[in-house]
Design a protein around this motif. Structure first.
Motif, PDB file in Angstrom:
ATOM      1  N   LEU A  78      -3.500   0.045  -3.018  1.00  0.00           N
ATOM      2  CA  LEU A  78      -2.488  -0.837  -3.590  1.00  0.00           C
ATOM      3  C   LEU A  78      -1.732  -0.062  -4.667  1.00  0.00           C
ATOM      4  O   LEU A  78      -2.321   0.414  -5.641  1.00  0.00           O
ATOM      5  CB  LEU A  78      -3.122  -2.085  -4.204  1.00  0.00           C
ATOM      6  N   TYR A 119       0.849  -1.201   0.000  1.00  0.00           N
ATOM      7  CA  TYR A 119       0.000   0.000   0.000  1.00  0.00           C
ATOM      8  C   TYR A 119       0.879   1.243   0.000  1.00  0.00           C
ATOM      9  O   TYR A 119       0.974   1.958   0.998  1.00  0.00           O
ATOM     10  CB  TYR A 119      -0.920  -0.025   1.208  1.00  0.00           C
ATOM     11  N   TYR A 173      -0.009  -7.675   1.872  1.00  0.00           N
ATOM     12  CA  TYR A 173      -0.999  -8.098   0.881  1.00  0.00           C
ATOM     13  C   TYR A 173      -0.495  -9.287   0.075  1.00  0.00           C
ATOM     14  O   TYR A 173      -1.167 -10.314  -0.010  1.00  0.00           O
ATOM     15  CB  TYR A 173      -1.347  -6.937  -0.055  1.00  0.00           C
ATOM     16  N   TYR A 174       0.678  -9.158  -0.517  1.00  0.00           N
ATOM     17  CA  TYR A 174       1.225 -10.223  -1.357  1.00  0.00           C
ATOM     18  C   TYR A 174       2.030 -11.204  -0.507  1.00  0.00           C
ATOM     19  O   TYR A 174       2.858 -10.802   0.319  1.00  0.00           O
ATOM     20  CB  TYR A 174       2.104  -9.637  -2.462  1.00  0.00           C
TER      21      TYR A 174
END
Length: 775
Positions: free
Chosen positions: A388, A379, A545-546
């Protein structure tokens, strides 16, 4: 020393004659007059220049109108010439099968071939002045024009409205609409930088709670970092950055005493750094001073014998553009560390394109840029909510984006394991994700590399402040008070820059291709089985996130380095030695060189040893592989004659002219033998010309033999622009000519001249004067 000869014979891109002529016409070479904007029939028709409205402010309402009397500092970026040709060149420079493999350009060669023309600059500056803006400077490569004016003047000039906003709880200004300019100059302008002032941030994190288990204030010491990442073997073998230069991009000053204390504490030797101040910047420590010492100290930890050039500019669009552009145009460093950035949506597409122009030039010059991917995980953009996004400039395809991990070591710093850095409690983590602007470059292929757009990071290293780096900083403006543990991808970027510098030194010593702009060698290692594992594949953790996993991932990229393995794999690779330019007896069709001007930055070719004539050879250093050793150079414009632009074989040749109003020569005095042995002169010659009338001689080349007092004994050969052809060998029997000069000194001279219009380039290599039967 004289300046390196920065003129460019054109790289043959198989252009048709029509395209070549059209390129000359659009570049202003054919028409040397600059049209006056005020008299242009299209002056009243405005065209929009897109990409200036900031995406991160799309849902934000303006707070107020910006004060019309405020002064704006603009960085007006101009468009490149023949971007497709430049992209083709970059591909060929990285293709071991291409004759242009690792044939990197110099700044002036780039300017001559791809930069905006002087007539384009004149048209834009004439327009700016006609609107009462002050033109302050034009970059040496003509990519940027710096100008100033009030908000009111700028709004009138570009038909734009500038308003105040709140961004991340701080006041900023930005355009409410896209700017526009008259149609006659719209195609010339890439960006009008400075219409907004969203900040560029450093990517460092200080861990104030860590216990001093390793460094005096916590964090990994140079010894632990070297051990964990396989740098010890390089350094113990003598590859610690000697003879290499690292550029470090900064937007703040620092205390040199902090760096010196760090060096002294870890026995890293005396400081080898100096400052390059841009746009009036001073080395005054501010809130970002800790960033600067972090970068300098980490590079020193990994490459203690490398020279560091600290480029410091103002924290503004103009400062950013000019500082990057200064690094590229100086071309002193083949490795650059960047720890400052801005999310793509805060930058604006036009600024991303302008920066891309700079980094494409750097790539064409064989420069590698390692940039932090940011510390907000996936982010990178926040303005009340997380978005993102990826960071600029690490998302640029010509930048190596360095992500972040949490490193765990064993006894003495031995590598144990790593996980992706992501801390949900404070929203920190290694940057990574997919660019919204750049397409996925051709080099980014292999397992898990399938997105249509550019993916970052490329590689990673320790960045979690919970593991951190041992740093010394006392700048009060940065709230520093001595030894600290500092993390962030601001640390992984200089770490990679340092070890890349050592790897380059190693590869040079092995006679192997260096990293160049680094992407392709690194991805080649990933996509092909190697004798030694080059990367630690990080498979656990996430960047908020990833998720990290086997092979490439958007949290850690290819993984973290084993520098010694990377060096060995690259040295043993099949990339090999650049393919020699083939000789031909037929006339080639190169794209001609264009007018250039000398650079003010000298880059002498260093000798690589003490040469001596071989058997039957009277000349010293006839192949120019020891630079200008043995030869006497003269250039009317102060260019270095011997350089690496276009050798027939080896790495160097003599390059005469290639610019307008040239008068260049290179000569050597030898003593003839007393006996009546045969004396033959042979050499290889290549000629490339911009002249279009091949029936007349405008630019001339001569080979002469003179007495020691300068009297011409014989003009051995004369050529001119109409004789343009690729490498051809010439041989002349001078036995009878020199019969009366046995035992005396004579001078062999190669000289060239050009007129004031379209230049011609003359290249000479592998010169032999002597008795061929004795060889």
């Amino acid at each position: 020393m004289k300046n390196t000869q920065y003129q460019k014979w054109s790289l043959n891109f198989a252009l048709t004659a029509t395209v070549i002529i059209l390129a000359f016409m659009t570049s202003g070479v054919v028409s040397r007059t600059t049209p006056s904007f005020a008299t242009s029939k299209s002056a009243s028709i405005n065209h929009v220049i897109p990409g200036h409205v900031i995406p991160a402010l799309n849902n934000a309402a303006p707070d107020s109108q910006t004060d019309p009397n405020n002064v704006l500092h603009l960085s007006i970026g101009l468009t490149l010439r023949d971007r497709d040709g430049l992209a083709t060149l970059l591909e060929r420079q990285n293709d071991p099968k291409s004759p242009y493999y690792q044939k990197y350009m110099t700044p002036q060669q780039f300017t001559a071939r791809f930069s905006p023309t002087q007539s384009s600059v004149d048209m834009v500056t004439n327009y700016l002045r006609s609107k009462a803006l002050t033109v302050n400077s034009v970059a040496p490569n003509r990519l940027f024009i710096d100008a100033t004016g009030t908000v009111k003047q700028v709004e009138d000039t570009f038909a734009v409205i500038i308003s105040n906003y709140t961004y991340n709880n701080r006041p900023v200004y930005a355009p409410r609409n896209e700017p526009s300019v008259p149609a006659v100059i719209a195609p010339l302008i890439q960006t009008i930088g400075g219409l907004s002032n969203l900040p560029i941030y450093p990517h460092h994190h200080v861990n104030k709670n860590v216990k001093p288990l390793i460094g005096p204030g916590g964090g990994f010491t140079p010894s632990e970092l070297r051990t964990a990442y396989g740098v010890n073997q390089l350094i113990s073998a003598g590859y610690s950055g000697s003879g290499q230069t690292v550029a470090i991009f900064e937007l703040d000053g620092y205390k040199s005493s902090d760096v010196d204390t760090y060096l002294s504490n870890y026995n890293l030797g005396a400081g080898k750094y100096s400052n390059v101040l841009v746009d009036g910047a001073t080395n005054t420590p501010g809130s970002g001073a800790i960033e600067v010492v972090l970068d300098m100290e980490v590079v020193s930890a990994l490459a203690p014998n490398a020279t560091q050039k600290i480029y410091i500019g103002p924290n503004s669009t103009m400062g950013v553009n000019d500082t990057y552009n200064k690094i590229v145009n100086d071309n002193l460093a083949k490795v650059t560390s960047i720890s400052w950035g801005q999310c793509e949506q805060s930058s604006g597409n036009s600024e991303l394109a302008a920066l891309n122009n700079i980094f494409m030039q750097g790539a064409a010059q064989g420069q590698a840029f390692f940039a932090a991917t940011g510390d907000s995980g996936a982010y990178d953009c926040t303005n009340g909510n997380s978005i993102l996004a990826v960071d600029s400039p690490s998302g640029d395809p010509n930048i190596v984006g360095t992500g972040g991990t949490h490193l765990t070591t064993g006894s003495g710093g031995t590598y144990s394991n790593e996980s992706a850095w992501g801390n949900s409690s404070d929203g920190s983590g290694g940057g990574g994700g997919v660019s919204t602007y750049f397409k996925r470059p051709s080099y980014q292929t292999g397992t898990n590399l399938t997105n249509a757009n550019r993916m970052v990071p490329d590689i990673s290293a320790d960045a979690d402040p919970a593991s951190g780096y041992s740093i010394y900083c006392t700048a009060s403006a940065s709230n520093c008070s001595g030894w600290l543990s500092v993390g962030g991808t601001s640390a992984s970027a200089p770490l990679w820059a340092g070890l890349a510098t050592n790897i380059n030194q190693y590869l040079i010593a092995q006679g192997k291709p260096v990293l160049g702009n680094a992407h392709i060698p690194l991805y080649n290692l990933y996509n092909n089985t190697q004798a030694y594992p080059p990367f630690h594949d990080v498979t656990t953790g996430n960047n908020l996130y990833y998720q990290a996993g086997p092979n490439y991932d958007l949290a850690t990229g290819l993984g973290s380095p084993n520098a010694w393995n990377i060096a060995q794999d690259l040295a043993a690779g099949t990339g090999g030695t650049p393919t020699p330019i083939p000789t031909s007896t037929s006339t080639p069709s190169p794209t001609p060189p264009t007018t250039i001007t000398p650079t003010r930055t000298p880059t002498p070719i260093p000798p690589t040893g003490t040469p001596s004539p071989g058997p039957g050879q009277l000349l010293t250093n006839g192949g120019f592989e020891q630079g200008n050793v043995g030869w006497t150079e003269y250039s009317k414009s102060g260019f270095e004659i011997v350089d690496g632009t276009y050798p027939y074989s080896g790495r160097l040749s003599a390059f005469l002219c290639g610019y307008n109003n040239c008068l260049d020569s290179i000569s050597q005095t030898v003593t003839l033998p007393n006996d009546d042995s045969k004396i033959v002169l042979s050499y290889w010659l290549a000629i490339f010309t911009s002249e279009r009338n091949n029936g007349r001689c405008y630019d001339n080349f001569a080979v002469t033999i003179r007495t020691s007092n300068g009297t011409i004994i014989r003009t051995v050969s004369s050529k001119c622009n109409r004789d343009a052809r690729n490498w051809t060998q010439f041989s002349f029997d001078l036995t009878n000519t020199l019969a009366n000069y046995r035992g005396q000194q004579v001078q062999l001279t190669f000289s060239a001249t050009t007129n004031q219009y379209l230049p011609t380039s003359f290249f000479v290599d592998n010169v032999v004067l002597g008795n061929p039967t004795s060889a």
